[in-house]
Write an enzyme that holds these catalytic residues in place. Structure first.
Site, PDB file in Angstrom:
ATOM      1  N   ASP A  37     -29.321 -53.943  10.526  1.00  0.00           N
ATOM      2  CA  ASP A  37     -27.954 -54.395  10.222  1.00  0.00           C
ATOM      3  C   ASP A  37     -27.071 -53.257   9.726  1.00  0.00           C
ATOM      4  O   ASP A  37     -25.852 -53.396   9.685  1.00  0.00           O
ATOM      5  CB  ASP A  37     -27.998 -55.524   9.182  1.00  0.00           C
ATOM      6  CG  ASP A  37     -28.729 -55.098   7.918  1.00  0.00           C
ATOM      7  OD1 ASP A  37     -28.213 -54.239   7.178  1.00  0.00           O
ATOM      8  OD2 ASP A  37     -29.839 -55.611   7.661  1.00  0.00           O
ATOM      9  N   GLY A  57     -41.837 -49.586  13.931  1.00  0.00           N
ATOM     10  CA  GLY A  57     -41.948 -48.654  12.809  1.00  0.00           C
ATOM     11  C   GLY A  57     -43.394 -48.291  12.502  1.00  0.00           C
ATOM     12  O   GLY A  57     -43.688 -47.155  12.091  1.00  0.00           O
ATOM     13  N   ASP A 113     -37.008 -51.507   4.825  1.00  0.00           N
ATOM     14  CA  ASP A 113     -36.018 -52.587   4.720  1.00  0.00           C
ATOM     15  C   ASP A 113     -36.408 -53.637   5.760  1.00  0.00           C
ATOM     16  O   ASP A 113     -35.740 -53.836   6.764  1.00  0.00           O
ATOM     17  CB  ASP A 113     -34.638 -51.968   5.018  1.00  0.00           C
ATOM     18  CG  ASP A 113     -33.503 -52.977   4.955  1.00  0.00           C
ATOM     19  OD1 ASP A 113     -33.744 -54.129   4.576  1.00  0.00           O
ATOM     20  OD2 ASP A 113     -32.373 -52.588   5.324  1.00  0.00           O
TER      21      ASP A 113
END
Lengths: 283, 283
Positions: free
Chosen positions: A86, A138, A155
Protein backbone atom coordinates in the site's frame (compact mmCIF):
# COMPACT_ATOMS: atom_id res chain seq x y z
CA UNK A 1 -29.55 2.02 0.96
CA UNK A 2 -27.37 1.13 3.96
CA UNK A 3 -24.10 -0.58 3.10
CA UNK A 4 -21.92 -1.84 5.96
CA UNK A 5 -18.49 -3.50 5.90
CA UNK A 6 -18.19 -5.96 8.77
CA UNK A 7 -15.09 -7.72 10.03
CA UNK A 8 -15.31 -10.52 12.56
CA UNK A 9 -12.60 -9.81 15.13
CA UNK A 10 -13.47 -13.16 16.67
CA UNK A 11 -16.42 -15.48 15.96
CA UNK A 12 -18.29 -13.48 18.63
CA UNK A 13 -17.18 -9.90 17.98
CA UNK A 14 -17.90 -7.76 14.95
CA UNK A 15 -16.63 -4.35 13.90
CA UNK A 16 -18.69 -2.58 11.22
CA UNK A 17 -18.16 0.56 9.19
CA UNK A 18 -20.82 2.30 7.13
CA UNK A 19 -19.74 2.39 3.51
CA UNK A 20 -20.67 5.05 0.98
CA UNK A 21 -19.41 3.16 -2.04
CA UNK A 22 -17.33 0.17 -3.07
CA UNK A 23 -14.64 1.76 -5.23
CA UNK A 24 -12.79 -1.38 -6.29
CA UNK A 25 -13.11 -5.15 -6.07
CA UNK A 26 -10.46 -7.42 -7.52
CA UNK A 27 -9.19 -10.95 -7.19
CA UNK A 28 -5.49 -11.59 -7.63
CA UNK A 29 -3.66 -14.90 -7.71
CA UNK A 30 -3.25 -14.51 -3.96
CA UNK A 31 -6.25 -12.82 -2.44
CA UNK A 32 -9.39 -10.78 -2.80
CA UNK A 33 -8.79 -7.02 -2.79
CA UNK A 34 -11.42 -4.36 -1.99
CA UNK A 35 -11.29 -0.62 -1.64
CA UNK A 36 -14.25 1.03 0.08
CA UNK A 37 -15.19 4.64 0.65
CA UNK A 38 -16.48 5.56 4.12
CA UNK A 39 -17.45 8.75 5.86
CA UNK A 40 -15.80 7.94 9.19
CA UNK A 41 -12.48 6.58 7.94
CA UNK A 42 -12.11 7.80 4.35
CA UNK A 43 -10.94 5.07 1.99
CA UNK A 44 -10.37 1.59 3.32
CA UNK A 45 -8.27 -1.28 1.93
CA UNK A 46 -9.33 -4.82 2.78
CA UNK A 47 -7.62 -8.08 1.77
CA UNK A 48 -9.70 -11.25 1.91
CA UNK A 49 -12.22 -9.22 3.91
CA UNK A 50 -9.73 -8.13 6.58
CA UNK A 51 -9.22 -4.42 7.10
CA UNK A 52 -5.63 -3.47 6.26
CA UNK A 53 -5.74 0.31 6.41
CA UNK A 54 -8.02 3.31 6.50
CA UNK A 55 -7.05 6.79 5.39
CA UNK A 56 -7.99 8.16 8.80
CA UNK A 57 -5.89 6.01 11.10
CA UNK A 58 -3.14 4.54 8.89
CA UNK A 59 -0.73 7.21 10.17
CA UNK A 60 -0.58 5.44 13.52
CA UNK A 61 0.51 2.07 12.14
CA UNK A 62 2.89 3.53 9.55
CA UNK A 63 4.56 5.98 11.92
CA UNK A 64 5.04 3.34 14.59
CA UNK A 65 6.50 0.68 12.28
CA UNK A 66 9.06 3.15 10.87
CA UNK A 67 10.08 5.94 13.26
CA UNK A 68 10.72 3.62 16.22
CA UNK A 69 13.61 1.85 14.43
CA UNK A 70 14.66 4.98 12.49
CA UNK A 71 15.24 6.93 15.70
CA UNK A 72 17.80 4.25 16.57
CA UNK A 73 19.24 4.29 13.02
CA UNK A 74 18.62 7.86 11.83
CA UNK A 75 21.34 7.44 9.19
CA UNK A 76 20.16 4.17 7.70
CA UNK A 77 20.99 3.96 3.99
CA UNK A 78 19.48 0.70 2.78
CA UNK A 79 15.98 -0.30 3.85
CA UNK A 80 14.01 -3.40 2.90
CA UNK A 81 10.22 -3.49 3.28
CA UNK A 82 8.61 -6.92 3.04
CA UNK A 83 4.91 -6.53 2.26
CA UNK A 84 3.71 -2.95 2.51
CA UNK A 85 2.34 -2.83 -1.04
CA UNK A 86 0.00 0.00 0.00
CA UNK A 87 3.05 2.26 0.22
CA UNK A 88 2.41 3.73 3.69
CA UNK A 89 5.59 2.35 5.25
CA UNK A 90 7.69 3.50 2.27
CA UNK A 91 6.17 6.98 2.55
CA UNK A 92 7.36 7.35 6.15
CA UNK A 93 10.85 5.97 5.39
CA UNK A 94 11.22 8.38 2.45
CA UNK A 95 11.06 11.26 4.94
CA UNK A 96 14.66 10.39 5.89
CA UNK A 97 16.89 12.03 3.30
CA UNK A 98 19.82 9.77 4.17
CA UNK A 99 17.97 6.69 2.99
CA UNK A 100 19.45 5.94 -0.42
CA UNK A 101 17.17 3.15 -1.52
CA UNK A 102 14.15 1.20 -0.38
CA UNK A 103 13.54 -2.29 -1.72
CA UNK A 104 9.86 -3.05 -1.36
CA UNK A 105 9.02 -6.73 -1.84
CA UNK A 106 5.32 -7.51 -2.00
CA UNK A 107 3.93 -10.71 -3.45
CA UNK A 108 0.86 -9.04 -4.93
CA UNK A 109 1.25 -6.34 -7.57
CA UNK A 110 -2.52 -5.93 -7.81
CA UNK A 111 -2.62 -4.50 -4.26
CA UNK A 112 -0.04 -1.87 -5.18
CA UNK A 113 -1.89 -1.04 -8.40
CA UNK A 114 -5.24 -0.69 -6.66
CA UNK A 115 -3.69 1.53 -3.97
CA UNK A 116 -1.89 3.64 -6.59
CA UNK A 117 -5.24 4.32 -8.19
CA UNK A 118 -7.46 4.76 -5.13
CA UNK A 119 -5.25 5.49 -2.11
CA UNK A 120 -2.50 7.86 -3.27
CA UNK A 121 -2.23 9.08 0.35
CA UNK A 122 -0.08 6.00 0.95
CA UNK A 123 0.73 4.66 -2.54
CA UNK A 124 2.18 7.79 -4.13
CA UNK A 125 5.43 6.77 -2.43
CA UNK A 126 5.71 3.72 -4.67
CA UNK A 127 6.63 5.95 -7.60
CA UNK A 128 9.44 7.73 -5.77
CA UNK A 129 12.78 7.17 -7.52
CA UNK A 130 14.31 5.86 -4.27
CA UNK A 131 11.72 3.06 -4.05
CA UNK A 132 12.30 -0.12 -6.03
CA UNK A 133 9.27 -2.43 -6.07
CA UNK A 134 9.82 -6.17 -6.43
CA UNK A 135 6.59 -8.06 -6.87
CA UNK A 136 7.65 -11.46 -5.63
CA UNK A 137 7.63 -13.71 -2.57
CA UNK A 138 9.52 -12.03 0.28
CA UNK A 139 10.40 -15.42 1.74
CA UNK A 140 12.31 -16.29 -1.45
CA UNK A 141 13.74 -12.79 -2.02
CA UNK A 142 15.39 -12.60 1.36
CA UNK A 143 17.35 -15.84 0.84
CA UNK A 144 19.73 -14.12 -1.60
CA UNK A 145 21.03 -11.36 0.65
CA UNK A 146 23.74 -11.18 3.24
CA UNK A 147 24.96 -8.16 5.23
CA UNK A 148 22.97 -5.91 2.91
CA UNK A 149 20.36 -3.90 4.82
CA UNK A 150 20.40 -1.48 7.75
CA UNK A 151 16.72 -1.99 8.43
CA UNK A 152 14.14 -4.62 7.43
CA UNK A 153 10.48 -3.83 8.03
CA UNK A 154 8.11 -6.77 7.85
CA UNK A 155 4.81 -5.09 7.04
CA UNK A 156 2.86 -8.27 6.47
CA UNK A 157 -0.74 -9.42 6.58
CA UNK A 158 -1.77 -11.88 9.29
CA UNK A 159 -0.02 -15.28 9.59
CA UNK A 160 -2.46 -17.14 7.38
CA UNK A 161 -2.96 -16.86 3.63
CA UNK A 162 -0.17 -15.20 1.61
CA UNK A 163 1.51 -13.73 4.72
CA UNK A 164 2.11 -17.07 6.42
CA UNK A 165 5.73 -17.56 5.33
CA UNK A 166 6.67 -14.21 6.88
CA UNK A 167 6.12 -15.63 10.36
CA UNK A 168 8.47 -18.63 10.06
CA UNK A 169 11.80 -19.34 11.73
CA UNK A 170 13.44 -19.70 8.32
CA UNK A 171 12.29 -16.23 7.33
CA UNK A 172 13.49 -14.55 10.53
CA UNK A 173 16.84 -16.35 10.24
CA UNK A 174 17.23 -15.06 6.69
CA UNK A 175 16.35 -11.54 7.80
CA UNK A 176 19.10 -11.78 10.40
CA UNK A 177 21.56 -12.82 7.68
CA UNK A 178 20.44 -10.08 5.29
CA UNK A 179 21.00 -7.39 7.95
CA UNK A 180 24.27 -5.58 8.56
CA UNK A 181 26.04 -6.04 11.90
CA UNK A 182 24.07 -3.25 13.54
CA UNK A 183 20.85 -3.97 11.67
CA UNK A 184 17.29 -3.88 12.98
CA UNK A 185 14.20 -5.84 11.96
CA UNK A 186 10.76 -4.53 12.87
CA UNK A 187 7.55 -6.43 12.21
CA UNK A 188 3.81 -6.13 12.69
CA UNK A 189 3.32 -8.44 15.61
CA UNK A 190 -0.45 -9.05 15.96
CA UNK A 191 -2.40 -8.22 19.11
CA UNK A 192 -2.31 -9.50 22.69
CA UNK A 193 -6.03 -9.42 23.46
CA UNK A 194 -8.23 -11.87 21.58
CA UNK A 195 -7.03 -15.48 21.94
CA UNK A 196 -6.26 -16.25 18.26
CA UNK A 197 -4.29 -12.99 17.80
CA UNK A 198 -2.48 -13.51 21.05
CA UNK A 199 -1.46 -17.03 20.02
CA UNK A 200 -0.11 -15.72 16.68
CA UNK A 201 1.79 -13.05 18.60
CA UNK A 202 3.39 -15.59 20.93
CA UNK A 203 4.38 -17.85 18.05
CA UNK A 204 6.02 -14.96 16.17
CA UNK A 205 7.79 -13.67 19.26
CA UNK A 206 9.17 -17.08 20.16
CA UNK A 207 10.80 -17.40 16.76
CA UNK A 208 12.17 -13.85 16.63
CA UNK A 209 13.45 -14.12 20.19
CA UNK A 210 15.35 -17.28 19.16
CA UNK A 211 16.84 -15.56 16.09
CA UNK A 212 18.03 -12.17 17.44
CA UNK A 213 20.07 -11.22 20.53
CA UNK A 214 17.76 -8.27 21.28
CA UNK A 215 14.03 -8.72 20.85
CA UNK A 216 11.42 -6.40 22.39
CA UNK A 217 7.77 -5.68 21.80
CA UNK A 218 6.07 -2.31 21.59
CA UNK A 219 2.47 -1.23 21.19
CA UNK A 220 0.16 1.34 19.66
CA UNK A 221 -3.51 2.32 19.76
CA UNK A 222 -4.90 1.46 16.32
CA UNK A 223 -8.69 2.00 16.42
CA UNK A 224 -9.56 -0.10 13.34
CA UNK A 225 -7.54 -3.21 14.28
CA UNK A 226 -8.99 -5.97 16.50
CA UNK A 227 -9.14 -4.76 20.14
CA UNK A 228 -7.42 -1.51 19.11
CA UNK A 229 -4.28 -2.73 20.90
CA UNK A 230 -1.64 -3.62 18.33
CA UNK A 231 1.94 -4.81 18.78
CA UNK A 232 5.18 -4.47 16.86
CA UNK A 233 8.39 -6.47 17.24
CA UNK A 234 11.78 -4.74 17.49
CA UNK A 235 14.62 -7.22 16.84
CA UNK A 236 18.18 -6.11 16.69
CA UNK A 237 21.73 -7.41 16.46
CA UNK A 238 23.23 -4.68 18.58
CA UNK A 239 21.04 -1.76 19.56
CA UNK A 240 18.62 -1.47 22.45
CA UNK A 241 15.43 0.22 21.29
CA UNK A 242 15.37 2.86 24.03
CA UNK A 243 18.91 3.22 25.38
CA UNK A 244 20.41 3.44 21.89
CA UNK A 245 17.88 5.83 20.36
CA UNK A 246 19.65 8.90 19.00
CA UNK A 247 17.29 11.64 20.01
CA UNK A 248 19.48 14.60 19.21
CA UNK A 249 20.06 13.39 15.67
CA UNK A 250 16.45 12.40 15.24
CA UNK A 251 15.11 15.73 16.50
CA UNK A 252 17.43 17.62 14.12
CA UNK A 253 15.67 15.93 11.22
CA UNK A 254 12.50 17.84 12.24
CA UNK A 255 10.16 15.15 10.95
CA UNK A 256 6.63 16.17 11.77
CA UNK A 257 4.63 13.22 13.11
CA UNK A 258 1.05 12.91 14.29
CA UNK A 259 1.31 9.88 16.59
CA UNK A 260 4.99 9.18 17.21
CA UNK A 261 7.21 11.26 19.49
CA UNK A 262 10.30 10.48 21.60
CA UNK A 263 8.42 10.24 24.91
CA UNK A 264 5.84 7.96 23.38
CA UNK A 265 8.67 5.86 21.89
CA UNK A 266 9.79 4.84 25.37
CA UNK A 267 6.22 4.55 26.64
CA UNK A 268 5.29 2.19 23.80
CA UNK A 269 7.70 -0.42 25.18
CA UNK A 270 6.04 -0.31 28.63
CA UNK A 271 3.62 -3.19 28.21
CA UNK A 272 0.66 -4.11 30.42
CA UNK A 273 1.46 -6.85 32.90
CA UNK A 274 -0.77 -9.41 31.18
CA UNK A 275 1.09 -8.78 27.91
CA UNK A 276 4.49 -9.06 29.61
CA UNK A 277 3.32 -12.37 31.04
CA UNK A 278 2.32 -13.92 27.71
CA UNK A 279 5.51 -12.61 26.09
CA UNK A 280 7.66 -14.12 28.85
CA UNK A 281 5.96 -17.50 28.49
CA UNK A 282 7.76 -17.98 25.16
CA UNK A 283 11.13 -16.38 25.96
CA UNK B 1 -31.06 -17.99 17.31
CA UNK B 2 -28.37 -15.35 16.93
CA UNK B 3 -28.53 -12.51 19.44
CA UNK B 4 -26.13 -9.58 19.04
CA UNK B 5 -25.61 -6.51 21.20
CA UNK B 6 -24.58 -3.55 19.05
CA UNK B 7 -23.25 -0.19 20.15
CA UNK B 8 -22.84 2.66 17.70
CA UNK B 9 -19.44 4.17 18.44
CA UNK B 10 -20.33 6.88 15.93
CA UNK B 11 -23.27 7.07 13.50
CA UNK B 12 -20.99 5.23 11.04
CA UNK B 13 -19.19 2.69 13.25
CA UNK B 14 -20.69 -0.27 15.10
CA UNK B 15 -19.23 -2.68 17.61
CA UNK B 16 -21.19 -5.90 18.14
CA UNK B 17 -20.91 -8.74 20.61
CA UNK B 18 -22.68 -12.08 20.30
CA UNK B 19 -24.93 -12.60 23.29
CA UNK B 20 -25.87 -15.93 24.83
CA UNK B 21 -28.58 -14.58 27.06
CA UNK B 22 -30.04 -11.38 28.43
CA UNK B 23 -29.77 -11.86 32.18
CA UNK B 24 -31.40 -8.67 33.35
CA UNK B 25 -33.28 -5.69 31.93
CA UNK B 26 -34.46 -2.88 34.17
CA UNK B 27 -35.48 0.72 33.97
CA UNK B 28 -34.63 3.03 36.84
CA UNK B 29 -35.64 6.62 37.39
CA UNK B 30 -32.43 7.57 35.57
CA UNK B 31 -31.65 5.07 32.85
CA UNK B 32 -32.17 1.69 31.25
CA UNK B 33 -29.99 -1.06 32.73
CA UNK B 34 -29.12 -4.35 31.00
CA UNK B 35 -26.88 -7.24 31.91
CA UNK B 36 -25.96 -9.61 29.12
CA UNK B 37 -24.07 -12.90 29.06
CA UNK B 38 -21.51 -13.34 26.26
CA UNK B 39 -18.96 -15.96 25.35
CA UNK B 40 -16.18 -13.55 24.40
CA UNK B 41 -16.45 -11.09 27.30
CA UNK B 42 -18.38 -12.86 30.04
CA UNK B 43 -21.07 -10.70 31.58
CA UNK B 44 -21.64 -7.20 30.27
CA UNK B 45 -23.28 -4.18 31.89
CA UNK B 46 -24.87 -1.60 29.61
CA UNK B 47 -26.60 1.66 30.61
CA UNK B 48 -28.98 3.21 28.08
CA UNK B 49 -27.45 0.80 25.54
CA UNK B 50 -23.86 1.94 26.15
CA UNK B 51 -21.36 -0.68 27.24
CA UNK B 52 -20.04 0.14 30.72
CA UNK B 53 -18.03 -2.94 31.57
CA UNK B 54 -17.39 -6.53 30.62
CA UNK B 55 -16.05 -9.18 32.97
CA UNK B 56 -13.15 -9.86 30.60
CA UNK B 57 -11.64 -6.40 30.23
CA UNK B 58 -12.95 -4.39 33.22
CA UNK B 59 -9.65 -5.01 35.01
CA UNK B 60 -7.94 -2.56 32.64
CA UNK B 61 -10.26 0.36 33.36
CA UNK B 62 -10.49 -0.32 37.09
CA UNK B 63 -6.76 -0.82 37.62
CA UNK B 64 -5.89 2.31 35.67
CA UNK B 65 -8.39 4.59 37.41
CA UNK B 66 -7.16 3.51 40.87
CA UNK B 67 -3.51 2.40 40.98
CA UNK B 68 -2.19 5.42 39.07
CA UNK B 69 -3.27 7.85 41.84
CA UNK B 70 -2.72 5.31 44.65
CA UNK B 71 0.95 4.90 43.72
CA UNK B 72 1.30 8.63 44.39
CA UNK B 73 -0.78 8.34 47.59
CA UNK B 74 -0.11 4.81 48.84
CA UNK B 75 -1.20 5.80 52.34
CA UNK B 76 -4.49 7.46 51.43
CA UNK B 77 -7.06 7.04 54.20
CA UNK B 78 -10.23 8.62 52.89
CA UNK B 79 -11.38 7.92 49.34
CA UNK B 80 -14.48 9.18 47.55
CA UNK B 81 -15.81 7.44 44.45
CA UNK B 82 -18.40 9.34 42.44
CA UNK B 83 -20.28 6.94 40.18
CA UNK B 84 -18.78 3.46 40.11
CA UNK B 85 -21.96 1.70 41.23
CA UNK B 86 -20.71 -1.52 39.62
CA UNK B 87 -18.11 -1.76 42.42
CA UNK B 88 -15.01 -2.32 40.25
CA UNK B 89 -13.24 0.85 41.37
CA UNK B 90 -14.04 0.18 45.03
CA UNK B 91 -12.68 -3.37 44.67
CA UNK B 92 -9.28 -2.07 43.56
CA UNK B 93 -9.13 0.62 46.27
CA UNK B 94 -9.97 -1.97 48.93
CA UNK B 95 -6.69 -3.71 48.12
CA UNK B 96 -4.95 -0.90 50.04
CA UNK B 97 -5.15 -1.81 53.71
CA UNK B 98 -4.43 1.77 54.80
CA UNK B 99 -7.66 3.00 53.25
CA UNK B 100 -10.00 3.43 56.20
CA UNK B 101 -13.18 4.25 54.36
CA UNK B 102 -14.56 4.61 50.88
CA UNK B 103 -17.60 6.79 50.25
CA UNK B 104 -19.24 5.64 47.05
CA UNK B 105 -21.82 8.06 45.69
CA UNK B 106 -23.87 6.77 42.77
CA UNK B 107 -27.16 8.27 41.73
CA UNK B 108 -28.68 4.94 40.73
CA UNK B 109 -29.15 2.20 43.33
CA UNK B 110 -30.67 -0.12 40.73
CA UNK B 111 -27.28 -0.35 38.96
CA UNK B 112 -25.60 -1.44 42.17
CA UNK B 113 -28.35 -3.93 42.93
CA UNK B 114 -28.23 -5.46 39.44
CA UNK B 115 -24.44 -5.75 39.63
CA UNK B 116 -24.60 -7.24 43.14
CA UNK B 117 -26.83 -9.95 41.75
CA UNK B 118 -25.20 -10.62 38.37
CA UNK B 119 -21.64 -9.24 38.43
CA UNK B 120 -20.19 -10.11 41.85
CA UNK B 121 -16.73 -9.95 40.23
CA UNK B 122 -16.96 -6.18 40.66
CA UNK B 123 -19.94 -5.64 42.97
CA UNK B 124 -18.94 -7.89 45.86
CA UNK B 125 -16.85 -4.93 47.03
CA UNK B 126 -20.01 -2.91 47.75
CA UNK B 127 -20.68 -5.09 50.78
CA UNK B 128 -17.25 -4.61 52.31
CA UNK B 129 -17.48 -2.90 55.72
CA UNK B 130 -15.07 -0.18 54.58
CA UNK B 131 -17.41 0.85 51.74
CA UNK B 132 -20.28 3.20 52.47
CA UNK B 133 -22.72 3.53 49.59
CA UNK B 134 -24.68 6.77 49.18
CA UNK B 135 -27.30 6.56 46.48
CA UNK B 136 -27.66 10.20 45.61
CA UNK B 137 -26.49 12.82 43.16
CA UNK B 138 -22.71 13.22 43.33
CA UNK B 139 -22.97 16.82 42.23
CA UNK B 140 -25.04 17.63 45.32
CA UNK B 141 -23.11 15.33 47.70
CA UNK B 142 -19.78 16.98 47.00
CA UNK B 143 -21.01 20.47 47.91
CA UNK B 144 -21.02 19.60 51.61
CA UNK B 145 -17.37 18.64 52.01
CA UNK B 146 -14.21 20.58 52.57
CA UNK B 147 -10.67 19.30 53.15
CA UNK B 148 -12.11 15.80 53.63
CA UNK B 149 -10.69 13.36 51.08
CA UNK B 150 -7.23 12.22 50.02
CA UNK B 151 -8.49 10.93 46.70
CA UNK B 152 -11.63 11.50 44.64
CA UNK B 153 -12.27 9.14 41.73
CA UNK B 154 -14.89 10.27 39.23
CA UNK B 155 -16.00 6.99 37.67
CA UNK B 156 -18.84 8.44 35.67
CA UNK B 157 -20.81 7.57 32.57
CA UNK B 158 -20.45 9.79 29.50
CA UNK B 159 -21.23 13.51 29.71
CA UNK B 160 -24.86 13.19 28.67
CA UNK B 161 -27.75 11.68 30.60
CA UNK B 162 -27.30 11.20 34.37
CA UNK B 163 -23.50 11.71 34.17
CA UNK B 164 -23.67 15.20 32.71
CA UNK B 165 -23.27 17.17 35.94
CA UNK B 166 -20.02 15.34 36.68
CA UNK B 167 -18.32 17.16 33.82
CA UNK B 168 -19.12 20.73 34.93
CA UNK B 169 -16.85 23.46 36.26
CA UNK B 170 -18.94 23.67 39.42
CA UNK B 171 -18.39 19.98 40.10
CA UNK B 172 -14.62 20.10 39.57
CA UNK B 173 -14.38 23.18 41.78
CA UNK B 174 -16.26 21.38 44.54
CA UNK B 175 -13.99 18.36 44.20
CA UNK B 176 -11.01 20.67 44.65
CA UNK B 177 -12.56 22.03 47.82
CA UNK B 178 -13.43 18.57 49.18
CA UNK B 179 -9.85 17.39 48.74
CA UNK B 180 -7.12 17.75 51.35
CA UNK B 181 -4.11 19.95 50.57
CA UNK B 182 -2.24 17.11 48.89
CA UNK B 183 -5.34 15.52 47.36
CA UNK B 184 -5.78 14.01 43.91
CA UNK B 185 -8.80 13.75 41.65
CA UNK B 186 -8.86 11.17 38.86
CA UNK B 187 -11.65 10.91 36.32
CA UNK B 188 -12.67 8.90 33.29
CA UNK B 189 -11.84 11.31 30.55
CA UNK B 190 -13.43 9.99 27.32
CA UNK B 191 -11.42 9.16 24.19
CA UNK B 192 -9.33 11.23 21.79
CA UNK B 193 -10.24 9.48 18.55
CA UNK B 194 -13.81 9.86 17.33
CA UNK B 195 -14.88 13.51 17.03
CA UNK B 196 -17.73 13.52 19.59
CA UNK B 197 -15.63 11.74 22.24
CA UNK B 198 -12.68 13.97 21.54
CA UNK B 199 -14.81 17.07 21.94
CA UNK B 200 -16.13 15.79 25.31
CA UNK B 201 -12.55 15.11 26.35
CA UNK B 202 -11.42 18.63 25.48
CA UNK B 203 -14.34 20.18 27.31
CA UNK B 204 -13.62 18.16 30.47
CA UNK B 205 -9.91 18.85 30.32
CA UNK B 206 -10.40 22.59 29.88
CA UNK B 207 -12.47 22.74 33.05
CA UNK B 208 -10.20 20.53 35.14
CA UNK B 209 -7.12 22.38 33.93
CA UNK B 210 -8.72 25.63 35.11
CA UNK B 211 -9.57 24.15 38.53
CA UNK B 212 -6.33 22.36 39.55
CA UNK B 213 -2.68 23.48 39.51
CA UNK B 214 -1.54 20.10 38.13
CA UNK B 215 -3.62 18.44 35.44
CA UNK B 216 -2.35 15.64 33.20
CA UNK B 217 -3.93 13.04 30.97
CA UNK B 218 -3.06 9.36 30.74
CA UNK B 219 -4.30 6.53 28.54
CA UNK B 220 -5.08 2.83 28.42
CA UNK B 221 -6.01 0.18 25.86
CA UNK B 222 -9.63 -0.75 26.62
CA UNK B 223 -10.83 -3.10 23.86
CA UNK B 224 -14.58 -2.67 24.44
CA UNK B 225 -14.64 1.15 24.57
CA UNK B 226 -14.95 3.27 21.40
CA UNK B 227 -11.65 3.18 19.44
CA UNK B 228 -10.04 1.14 22.24
CA UNK B 229 -8.05 4.22 23.23
CA UNK B 230 -9.37 5.60 26.50
CA UNK B 231 -8.16 8.51 28.60
CA UNK B 232 -8.10 9.37 32.29
CA UNK B 233 -7.50 12.73 33.92
CA UNK B 234 -5.07 13.14 36.83
CA UNK B 235 -5.66 16.41 38.67
CA UNK B 236 -3.75 17.28 41.77
CA UNK B 237 -3.12 20.09 44.23
CA UNK B 238 0.49 19.22 44.86
CA UNK B 239 1.82 15.99 43.42
CA UNK B 240 3.15 15.31 39.95
CA UNK B 241 1.82 11.98 38.68
CA UNK B 242 5.23 10.55 37.72
CA UNK B 243 7.90 12.43 39.69
CA UNK B 244 5.98 12.07 42.96
CA UNK B 245 4.99 8.41 42.63
CA UNK B 246 6.26 6.43 45.63
CA UNK B 247 7.46 3.26 43.95
CA UNK B 248 9.26 1.76 46.92
CA UNK B 249 6.23 2.05 49.12
CA UNK B 250 3.90 0.91 46.37
CA UNK B 251 5.99 -2.13 45.53
CA UNK B 252 6.12 -3.14 49.20
CA UNK B 253 2.33 -3.46 49.16
CA UNK B 254 2.78 -6.35 46.67
CA UNK B 255 -0.52 -5.71 44.94
CA UNK B 256 -0.83 -8.12 42.04
CA UNK B 257 -2.13 -6.35 38.94
CA UNK B 258 -2.87 -7.61 35.44
CA UNK B 259 -2.57 -4.37 33.45
CA UNK B 260 -0.95 -1.76 35.68
CA UNK B 261 2.73 -1.70 36.55
CA UNK B 262 5.20 1.09 37.44
CA UNK B 263 6.82 1.22 33.98
CA UNK B 264 3.44 1.37 32.31
CA UNK B 265 2.40 4.11 34.76
CA UNK B 266 4.97 6.47 33.26
CA UNK B 267 4.32 5.22 29.72
CA UNK B 268 0.60 5.89 30.06
CA UNK B 269 1.29 9.63 30.35
CA UNK B 270 3.28 9.63 27.08
CA UNK B 271 0.49 10.64 24.71
CA UNK B 272 0.47 10.48 20.92
CA UNK B 273 1.28 13.81 19.29
CA UNK B 274 -2.23 14.27 17.93
CA UNK B 275 -3.63 13.83 21.45
CA UNK B 276 -1.10 16.26 22.93
CA UNK B 277 -2.18 18.74 20.28
CA UNK B 278 -5.89 18.57 21.09
CA UNK B 279 -5.14 18.71 24.81
CA UNK B 280 -2.94 21.78 24.39
CA UNK B 281 -5.64 23.56 22.41
CA UNK B 282 -7.66 23.96 25.61
CA UNK B 283 -4.88 24.60 28.13
Amino acid sequence: MELWFTEKHTPYVQFSIKIEKQLYAGKSEFQRIDILESREFGRILTLDGYLMLTEKDEFIYHEMITHVPMSVLPHAHRVLIIGGGDGGTAREILRYKTVESIDLVDIDEMVADACRRYIPQTAASLDDPRVKCHFEDGLKYIRHYENEYDLIIVDSTDPFGPGEGLFTKEFYGNCYKALKDDGIMVNQHESPFYPADSYAMQRAHKRIFASFPISRIYQAHIPTYPSGHWLFGFASKKYHPIIDARWQEWKKLAIKTRYYNPKLHAGAFALPTYVEDIVREVE
